[in-house]
Design an enzyme around this catalytic site. Structure first.
Site, PDB file in Angstrom:
ATOM      1  N   GLY A   1       0.920  -1.270  -0.051  1.00 53.67           N
ATOM      2  CA  GLY A   1      -0.038  -0.035   0.044  1.00 53.67           C
ATOM      3  C   GLY A   1       0.640   1.162  -0.035  1.00 53.67           C
ATOM      4  N   CYS A   2       0.317   2.476  -0.220  1.00 57.72           N
ATOM      5  CA  CYS A   2       0.816   3.644  -0.579  1.00 57.72           C
ATOM      6  C   CYS A   2       1.476   4.003   0.890  1.00 57.72           C
ATOM      7  CB  CYS A   2      -0.049   4.620  -1.200  1.00 57.72           C
ATOM      8  SG  CYS A   2      -1.602   4.963  -0.524  1.00 57.72           S
ATOM      9  N   TYR A   3       0.478   4.199   1.640  1.00 56.84           N
ATOM     10  CA  TYR A   3       0.817   4.853   3.136  1.00 56.84           C
ATOM     11  C   TYR A   3       1.954   3.725   3.897  1.00 56.84           C
ATOM     12  CZ  TYR A   3      -2.912   8.361   4.260  1.00 56.84           C
ATOM     13  OH  TYR A   3      -3.975   9.502   4.210  1.00 56.84           O
ATOM     14  N   ALA A   4       1.561   2.349   3.435  1.00 57.03           N
ATOM     15  CA  ALA A   4       2.455   1.438   4.173  1.00 57.03           C
ATOM     16  C   ALA A   4       4.018   1.533   3.710  1.00 57.03           C
ATOM     17  CB  ALA A   4       1.778  -0.035   3.993  1.00 57.03           C
ATOM     18  N   THR A   5       4.119   1.844   2.294  1.00 52.90           N
ATOM     19  CA  THR A   5       5.452   1.993   1.722  1.00 52.90           C
ATOM     20  C   THR A   5       6.247   3.009   2.405  1.00 52.90           C
ATOM     21  OG1 THR A   5       4.756   1.017  -0.455  1.00 52.90           O
ATOM     22  CG2 THR A   5       6.581   2.275  -0.316  1.00 52.90           C
TER      23      THR A   5
END
Length: 857
Positions: free
Chosen positions: A669-673
């Site tokens: 995921g974007c936030y997770a990256t």
């Protein structure tokens, strides 16, 4: 003393740009004279101007163009012709763009058509629309429909504007006088013989946008139908505006051979050659001829823009523009001797724009003398609004010695024309610019690489050798003075150079000079890939933002090509933004997937689907037992896989060799990256729960309408959501092996994420210690940049990586705050997907991915 309404509006517009409006809703009236009331509208000015400044261009560009547009009388700003289809299909976007102009004190004259609505009514009544030479035959029955449609569409647009706080005035008659064009042939179709300016001027004087139809009247009062494009041209001839804007669905003139949008047309330079092009025919040829005829009757400062309604602000207020800009311009010339310049005074005037000459450190005469004893080639337009001088250089890379443009040269895009002409003659070039030059962004956009030192920036393009780049940088560094500029500061970390041009050896990566490292990158990028064969990609779920970005990147990828794109909503439509071949959207079903996999039609499947939808497609691929293709899932469906079939595809943190050998890859995921990259180097130093305060642009909410992507809800707002147990909180925690608190929010910008992360420390660390840990951990990573300052989200938008900075340590040295930024649509989704495809296909990991991160300190 307030002398007139125009000057006050200009003052208000400048004040808003400089200071902003402090109250959300202010409506008052000031009497300028007994005849001219002025209404000050401020209730949404602040938000629209801030949105413009933050999202479409630099403050310098916006202020420059606003000053330019307010330099003439209000009715001379712009004529905007709106196609009837836009009112039907894009009314909110149109009203928003016109409201923006209104709220910064600009009054375009808006004229609209209604062709599609007329055809729809006629066809519903069983009447076939009839044309001769492209002109609608208008009998009495058709005229009744035409008049009804014009009044309805005019009211619809005026009502939409009034709802947005815009004072708009419907002007449906009394402007155009006409005679019959050919009564026997076309019946009630008019040929405009005169324009009555009074209703338009009265509307603007009263502080209202004039909204016109193209209905005309004969001297006896008979209503006649007139082509809206023709009517817009006649309005332009009378008012002589700076801009004539045609809003259409294509967003500009499209080159029929390449499929690309034509950015700028300089008629004096390009008109004859343009008409000879094979793709310039039929309506396109007629349109170009009509525009040329119009501009030949207007001042050279006037120009025509053909754009999409969503790009109106960008076209008007940025140097890059958005659609197709057409202007008369001047013919360009080249000179190789001072004797070739027929107007020496113009040359001297152009050279006086040079900062060194303007400062007195050198003179025009001494520079001209130096040209006499050297080989050079000069480029310019007839009035020398732009002058470029190229000299040979001992490095073998020619040097752009001067690039001098007047304000008119920048505003009218002469700079683009000159630079294009230079680039045709010089496949490689270097040049130097002062770092405080207000147009540095323009130069960055045209360079393949840059190096900054002591107040100056070296740019270059077309230099493919790392050794030659090093020579350019070394020579430049020796030439610049040792005086510090204060903008690019030196310290423990200095920028060596950056470049984003691919070479046969791969891509250059940014380098750092810094203090001693504490460890090395345990997961460095793999050696360059060995595979150069083509691969076929099928994209399932191509409608969303991520799918569109991935399509654009595959279009530029050296080895990948799209074979199928699937979208239920867009089935049957031609895929836009992909130029390698013509692709039509399909609505692929499970049986289609099985058949394609069994026939080995696809090398890489990309699942760009919502969460919970992917499994049936994956099962269909698996059911064939071929196991030849690779599957990349962009949803969260397989990020928590425990079967061992799926590999988590975060190359900078997960084992690259494992990703390279995988057949099924779950894209993070974007936030997770961003959060994982920002926290991972400090996991062993962490003493408690890291807290992540994340803010995303509204593109992260997808295309399905909701309060989180409703710009009216988001305006001047920040929306918190899923503050505990968010799926990204679980993803970050499970991958790091460390509990993490995550609090997401959505803001009013479109794309880009900023995360402010507080990490408790088990032992004291200084800010420098922390920064060195990060620099060393991510050494050699092309898509990760370590900055001494907190990165800005506006700098990451449209860029392919993660920037980490701040490294603020409290007084007790037991807590550090790190800031990370990422573009949620790129490294947060499509760029990372492309990394994983490259690794799995044994390509260069960064193939097709620009090295475009910018370091701020």
């Amino acid at each position: 003393m307030i002398r007139n309404s125009g000057s006050l509006r200009n003052q208000l517009a400048r004040y808003v740009l400089k200071r902003g409006v402090q109250r959300p809703a202010i409506v008052s009236s000031i009497k300028v004279s007994s005849k001219t009331p002025l209404t000050i509208r401020c209730y949404s000015t602040r938000s629209t101007v801030i949105q413009l400044l933050n999202n479409i261009g630099s403050k310098r560009e916006v202020e420059q163009y606003l000053k330019y547009f307010t330099s003439v009388s209000q009715q001379q700003f712009a004529v905007i012709k709106v196609g009837g289809a836009i009112i039907t299909q894009q009314l909110p976007e149109l009203a928003s763009c016109l409201a923006f102009l209104y709220h910064v004190g600009l009054y375009p004259i808006v004229l609209h058509g209604t062709g599609p609505q007329i055809n729809e009514i006629l066809e519903s009544e069983g009447i076939e629309p009839d044309y001769i030479d492209g002109i609608r035959i208008t009998d009495e029955k058709t005229m009744a429909v035409v008049r009804k449609c014009f009044l309805e569409q005019n009211l619809k647009l005026v009502t939409a504007l009034e709802k947005m706080g815009v004072h708009a005035r419907p002007i449906t008659a009394g402007v155009f006088q006409a005679d019959y064009l050919d009564k026997d042939k076309y019946q009630l179709v008019g040929n405009i013989t005169g324009v009555n300016k009074a209703p338009i001027e009265a509307s603007i004087q009263a502080g209202a946008l004039p909204i016109l139809t193209s209905l005309a009247e004969t001297p006896s009062g008979q209503i006649l139908n007139v082509n809206a494009d023709v009517a817009a041209g006649e309005i332009a001839r009378v008012f002589e505006p700076l801009k004539i804007v045609y809003l259409n669905e294509k967003g500009g003139i499209i080159n029929g051979n390449t499929g690309e949008k034509v950015s700028v047309i300089n008629l004096d330079e390009e008109y004859e050659d343009l008409l000879k092009q094979s793709w310039v025919k039929y309506g396109t040829k007629l349109k170009i001829k009509e525009i040329r005829d119009l501009l030949m009757h207007l001042p050279r400062s006037s120009s025509v823009a053909i754009i999409d309604v969503n790009d109106l602000q960008k076209e008007l207020f940025t140097d890059s523009g958005a659609g197709t800009l057409i202007r008369r311009g001047y013919k360009l010339f080249t000179r190789t001797s001072l004797d070739d310049f027929q107007q020496p005074d113009l040359l001297r005037s152009a050279l006086n724009r040079d900062p060194e000459i303007a400062s007195g450190s050198t003179s025009v005469a001494s520079y001209l003398k130096s040209l006499e004893s050297s080989q050079f080639k000069a480029y310019g337009d007839e009035p020398l609004d732009v002058l470029a001088i190229i000299k040979e250089d001992p490095t073998g890379v020619p040097r752009l010695d001067k690039f001098l443009a007047s304000k008119a040269g920048w505003l009218n895009n002469v700079t683009d024309n000159i630079f294009t002409a230079v680039k045709k003659d010089y496949p490689a070039l270097q040049w130097t610019v002062q770092e405080d030059d207000p147009n540095t962004a323009w130069f960055f956009a045209r360079a393949d690489g840059s190096f900054a030192k002591n107040g100056k920036i070296l740019f270059w393009y077309g230099v493919d050798s790392i050794d030659k780049v090093s020579t350019l940088v070394e020579n430049f560094a020796n030439q610049v003075s040792e005086k510090q500029s204060g903008v690019f500061k030196t310290g423990s970390q200095t920028r060596s150079f950056s470049t984003r041009r691919p070479t046969p050896a791969g891509q250059f990566t940014r380098q750092f000079k810094r203090g001693l490292a504490t460890s090395s990158n345990p997961n460095p990028p793999l050696k360059k890939g060995t595979n150069t064969s083509k691969a076929r990609v099928a994209l399932i779920g191509a409608r969303g933002y991520t799918g569109q970005n991935l399509i654009s990147m595959i279009d530029k990828h050296p080895y990948l090509e799209l074979s199928h794109v699937s979208s239920r909503e867009l089935q049957g439509q031609k895929l836009k933004g992909y130029n390698k071949k013509e692709i039509v959207y399909e609505n692929l079903q499970i049986e289609d997937i099985k058949k394609m996999e069994a026939n080995n039609e696809v090398d890489v499947w990309v699942m760009a689907l919502p969460n919970g939808v992917c499994k049936p497609f994956v099962d269909a691929i698996d059911s064939t037992s071929s196991e030849k293709s690779i599957i990349i899932d962009l949803s969260a469906d397989y990020r928590f896989d425990t079967t061992g079939e799926w590999v988590y595809g975060l190359p900078e943190l997960n084992n690259r060799q494992k990703i390279s050998n995988a057949r099924k890859i779950s894209n993070p995921g974007c936030y997770a990256t961003a959060a994982q990259i920002a926290i991972s180097p400090l996991v062993e130093y962490c003493s408690g729960l890291p807290s992540v305060f994340g803010v995303s642009g509204y593109s992260g909410a997808g295309t399905k309408p909701s309060p989180k992507n409703d710009i009216n809800v988001l305006r001047d707002n920040l929306i918190p959501y899923s503050l505990t147990d968010h799926i990204h909180e679980r993803e970050i925690s499970s991958q790091l092996g460390l509990p993490v608190a995550f609090m997401p929010h959505v803001a009013q910008w479109f794309q880009g994420i900023s995360e402010t992360i507080s990490i408790p420390l088990k032992k004291p660390l200084t800010s420098r210690d922390v920064r060195n840990i990060y620099q060393d951990r991510y050494q050699g990573e092309q898509l990760i940049t370590i900055s001494g300052e907190a990165p800005y989200v506006k700098d990451i938008s449209g860029k392919h990586g993660v920037v980490i900075g701040a490294f603020a340590v409290n007084a007790k040295q037991d807590r550090v705050v790190v800031v990370a930024t990422i573009d949620n649509l790129l490294k947060g989704a499509s760029t990372q997907c492309l990394q994983n495809i490259n690794l799995a296909m044994k390509y260069d990991e960064y193939a097709g991915i620009p090295d475009d991160l910018v370091i701020r300190g």
